[in-house]
Structure formats: C-alpha cells, structure tokens
Design an enzyme around this catalytic site. Structure first.
Site, PDB file in Angstrom:
ATOM      1  N   LYS A  25       0.869  -1.168   0.000  1.00  0.00           N
ATOM      2  CA  LYS A  25       0.000   0.000   0.000  1.00  0.00           C
ATOM      3  C   LYS A  25       0.911   1.226   0.000  1.00  0.00           C
ATOM      4  O   LYS A  25       1.890   1.263   0.754  1.00  0.00           O
ATOM      5  CB  LYS A  25      -0.809  -0.056   1.308  1.00  0.00           C
TER       6      LYS A  25
ATOM      7  N   SER B 116      -7.834   6.611   8.039  1.00  0.00           N
ATOM      8  CA  SER B 116      -6.622   7.440   8.065  1.00  0.00           C
ATOM      9  C   SER B 116      -6.603   8.419   6.899  1.00  0.00           C
ATOM     10  O   SER B 116      -6.223   9.587   7.062  1.00  0.00           O
ATOM     11  CB  SER B 116      -5.382   6.545   8.008  1.00  0.00           C
TER      12      SER B 116
HETATM   13  N1  COA Z   1     -10.463   3.210  13.059  1.00  0.00           N
HETATM   14  C1  COA Z   1     -10.094   4.006  12.065  1.00  0.00           C
HETATM   15  N2  COA Z   1      -9.733   3.571  10.839  1.00  0.00           N
HETATM   16  C2  COA Z   1      -9.742   2.247  10.654  1.00  0.00           C
HETATM   17  C3  COA Z   1     -10.124   1.341  11.643  1.00  0.00           C
HETATM   18  C4  COA Z   1     -10.506   1.867  12.901  1.00  0.00           C
HETATM   19  N3  COA Z   1     -10.889   1.096  13.905  1.00  0.00           N
HETATM   20  N4  COA Z   1     -10.048   0.105  11.155  1.00  0.00           N
HETATM   21  C5  COA Z   1      -9.626   0.221   9.895  1.00  0.00           C
HETATM   22  N5  COA Z   1      -9.442   1.519   9.602  1.00  0.00           N
HETATM   23  C6  COA Z   1      -9.029   2.082   8.297  1.00  0.00           C
HETATM   24  C7  COA Z   1      -7.572   2.413   8.246  1.00  0.00           C
HETATM   25  O1  COA Z   1      -7.323   3.726   8.728  1.00  0.00           O
HETATM   26  C8  COA Z   1      -7.306   2.327   6.753  1.00  0.00           C
HETATM   27  O2  COA Z   1      -7.735   3.531   6.166  1.00  0.00           O
HETATM   28  P1  COA Z   1      -7.061   4.118   4.824  1.00  0.00           P
HETATM   29  O3  COA Z   1      -7.375   3.112   3.750  1.00  0.00           O
HETATM   30  O4  COA Z   1      -7.752   5.405   4.668  1.00  0.00           O
HETATM   31  O5  COA Z   1      -5.590   4.234   5.101  1.00  0.00           O
HETATM   32  C9  COA Z   1      -8.265   1.222   6.284  1.00  0.00           C
HETATM   33  O6  COA Z   1      -9.227   1.102   7.310  1.00  0.00           O
HETATM   34  C10 COA Z   1      -7.594  -0.098   6.059  1.00  0.00           C
HETATM   35  O7  COA Z   1      -6.948  -0.490   7.241  1.00  0.00           O
HETATM   36  P2  COA Z   1      -5.511  -1.120   7.279  1.00  0.00           P
HETATM   37  O8  COA Z   1      -5.175  -1.353   8.691  1.00  0.00           O
HETATM   38  O9  COA Z   1      -4.544  -0.333   6.487  1.00  0.00           O
HETATM   39  O10 COA Z   1      -5.823  -2.530   6.682  1.00  0.00           O
HETATM   40  P3  COA Z   1      -5.502  -3.214   5.348  1.00  0.00           P
HETATM   41  O11 COA Z   1      -6.795  -3.718   4.882  1.00  0.00           O
HETATM   42  O12 COA Z   1      -4.665  -2.403   4.423  1.00  0.00           O
HETATM   43  O13 COA Z   1      -4.621  -4.435   5.919  1.00  0.00           O
HETATM   44  C11 COA Z   1      -2.794  -5.576   6.916  1.00  0.00           C
HETATM   45  C12 COA Z   1      -3.429  -4.225   6.585  1.00  0.00           C
HETATM   46  C13 COA Z   1      -1.427  -5.286   7.506  1.00  0.00           C
HETATM   47  C14 COA Z   1      -3.611  -6.299   7.971  1.00  0.00           C
HETATM   48  C15 COA Z   1      -2.740  -6.453   5.636  1.00  0.00           C
HETATM   49  O14 COA Z   1      -2.326  -5.671   4.545  1.00  0.00           O
HETATM   50  C16 COA Z   1      -1.769  -7.610   5.776  1.00  0.00           C
HETATM   51  O15 COA Z   1      -2.011  -8.558   6.508  1.00  0.00           O
HETATM   52  N6  COA Z   1      -0.634  -7.521   5.075  1.00  0.00           N
HETATM   53  C17 COA Z   1       0.460  -8.482   5.160  1.00  0.00           C
HETATM   54  C18 COA Z   1       0.471  -9.425   3.980  1.00  0.00           C
HETATM   55  C19 COA Z   1      -0.326 -10.664   4.274  1.00  0.00           C
HETATM   56  O16 COA Z   1      -0.165 -11.307   5.295  1.00  0.00           O
HETATM   57  N7  COA Z   1      -1.215 -11.039   3.322  1.00  0.00           N
HETATM   58  C20 COA Z   1      -2.048 -12.209   3.448  1.00  0.00           C
HETATM   59  C21 COA Z   1      -3.291 -11.987   4.222  1.00  0.00           C
HETATM   60  S1  COA Z   1      -4.452 -10.994   3.365  1.00  0.00           S
END
Ligand code: COA
Length: 166
Positions: free
Chosen positions: A41, A128
C-alpha cells in the site's frame, strides 16, 4: 501469556485504532501494534514516522508494544509467539475484505485466529486517509486523532502553506 497482534498501516493512527487497541488490552496480556512496512500500500507517512506517532500515543499503555513488519502477518505472529490477530470492523463494507483476509490467514496458518472488535459508534466513519484529507484541507481533526498526531499534521500543513506562499 496471551499475546495478540494488531496489524495495519496506521497512516496515521487515529482514535478509532486507539479505541480497538485499548479494548484489546483488556482481553490480552500483551498487544503488539504492528505497522506493515512493505509497500503493498502506498502510504503517506514513512514507517518511522508512523512508528514514532504510535509510540508517543501508546507511551502510557504498559501492555502495548509497537513494532513494524513485512511479509506475511501470520508468519510475523508466529515469530512473536502470538496466536491472535485483532482487527476492527467499522461498517458492513469492511466485512467482505476482512472475511477474505481472515480466511486467507487461516489457510496459511490454521493456528492463528482472527478476532474482530466492533468499532465504537463515534469512530464508525473514520479512516486514516479521511483524517489526512480533512486536515490538509484546513479542517479540525483534534477530536478524532491523538494529540501528537494532530500536532504533527498541523505542523506539516503549516510548512506546506508557508512554502506555497513564499
Ligand atoms: N479506526 C479508524 N480507521 C480504521 C479502523 C478503525 N478502527 N479500522 C480500519 N481503519 C481504516 C484504516 O485507517 C485504513 O484507512 P485508509 O485506507 O484510509 O488508510 C483502512 O481502514 C484499512 O486499514 P488497514 O489497517 O490499512 O488494513 P488493510 O486492509 O490495508 O490491511 C494488513 C493491513 C497489515 C492487515 C494487511 O495488509 C496484511 O495482513 N498484510 C500483510 C500481507 C499478508 O499477510 N497477506 C495475506 C493476508 S491478506
């Protein structure tokens, strides 16, 4: 010792994340808030900036550790002796994506369980990127982000406007 990982991009950490984190500390002995550092990302803030803001925010939370990781979340969890992943659910729209991630993680490592906490009502709309957009367009984000994040973004905004009008 029951250890949970709260993974995410935290770009930046908001009060919505803090709400989930705080509630997770009541359920587990240790919660590691883990910032994804690989460039799946495109993040606005660098990993070090995000880590610093989280550390400042959680300084008074003894059960919380702050770290960054790359690669698979479940592999990182095993390294940390954690068997639980925490994720927050804001709205129905989160469900599909979160279900897919939880099932993908389960298929990679069946010993790691994902636990979802429903976000509190006042933070249901927060993300965010929304926080960044409101702030950079001159809006007030002091009610929805930790104090240090508000100050940090305000300084960046001032710097940007000063440069624009030089
Ligand atoms: N309060 C405020 N915002 C929240 C929230 C909360 N409680 N929960 C989620 N969000 C928002 C975040 O701010 C973010 O917003 P943005 O898109 O505007 O930046 C959005 O929700 C997504 O959250 P994020 O934590 O960035 O999750 P993601 O869906 O990008 O996943 C990981 C992040 C790290 C969990 C995921 O990418 C991952 O596991 N990566 C490692 C690779 C992997 O293991 N892959 C296989 C499994 S899929």
């Amino acid at each position: 010792m029951r250890i949970a990982i709260y993974p995410g991009s935290f770009d930046p950490i908001t009060n919505g994340h803090l709400d989930i984190l705080n509630r997770a500390t009541h359920l587990f002995d240790k919660v590691i808030i883990a910032v994804l550092s690989n460039p799946i990302k495109n993040c606005f803030f660098g990993v070090e900036e995000r880590l610093e803001l989280i550390k400042a925010t959680t300084a008074e939370m003894p059960k919380v550790e702050v770290d960054s990781f790359d690669g698979l979340t479940v592999v990182y969890a095993v390294k940390q002796n954690a068997s639980i992943l925490i994720r927050g659910l804001r709205a129905l729209s989160d469900f599909e994506h979160e279900l897919q991630m939880a099932q993908a993680n389960k298929s990679i490592n069946p010993n790691i369980e994902t636990i979802f906490l429903m976000c509190s009502l006042e933070y249901a709309y927060l993300s965010s990127s929304l926080v960044r957009e409101i702030s950079f367009l001159g809006g007030d984000i002091s009610d929805v982000v930790p104090k240090c994040v508000n100050e940090y973004i305000s300084k960046l905004r001032e710097k940007r406007f000063t440069n624009d009008y030089k």
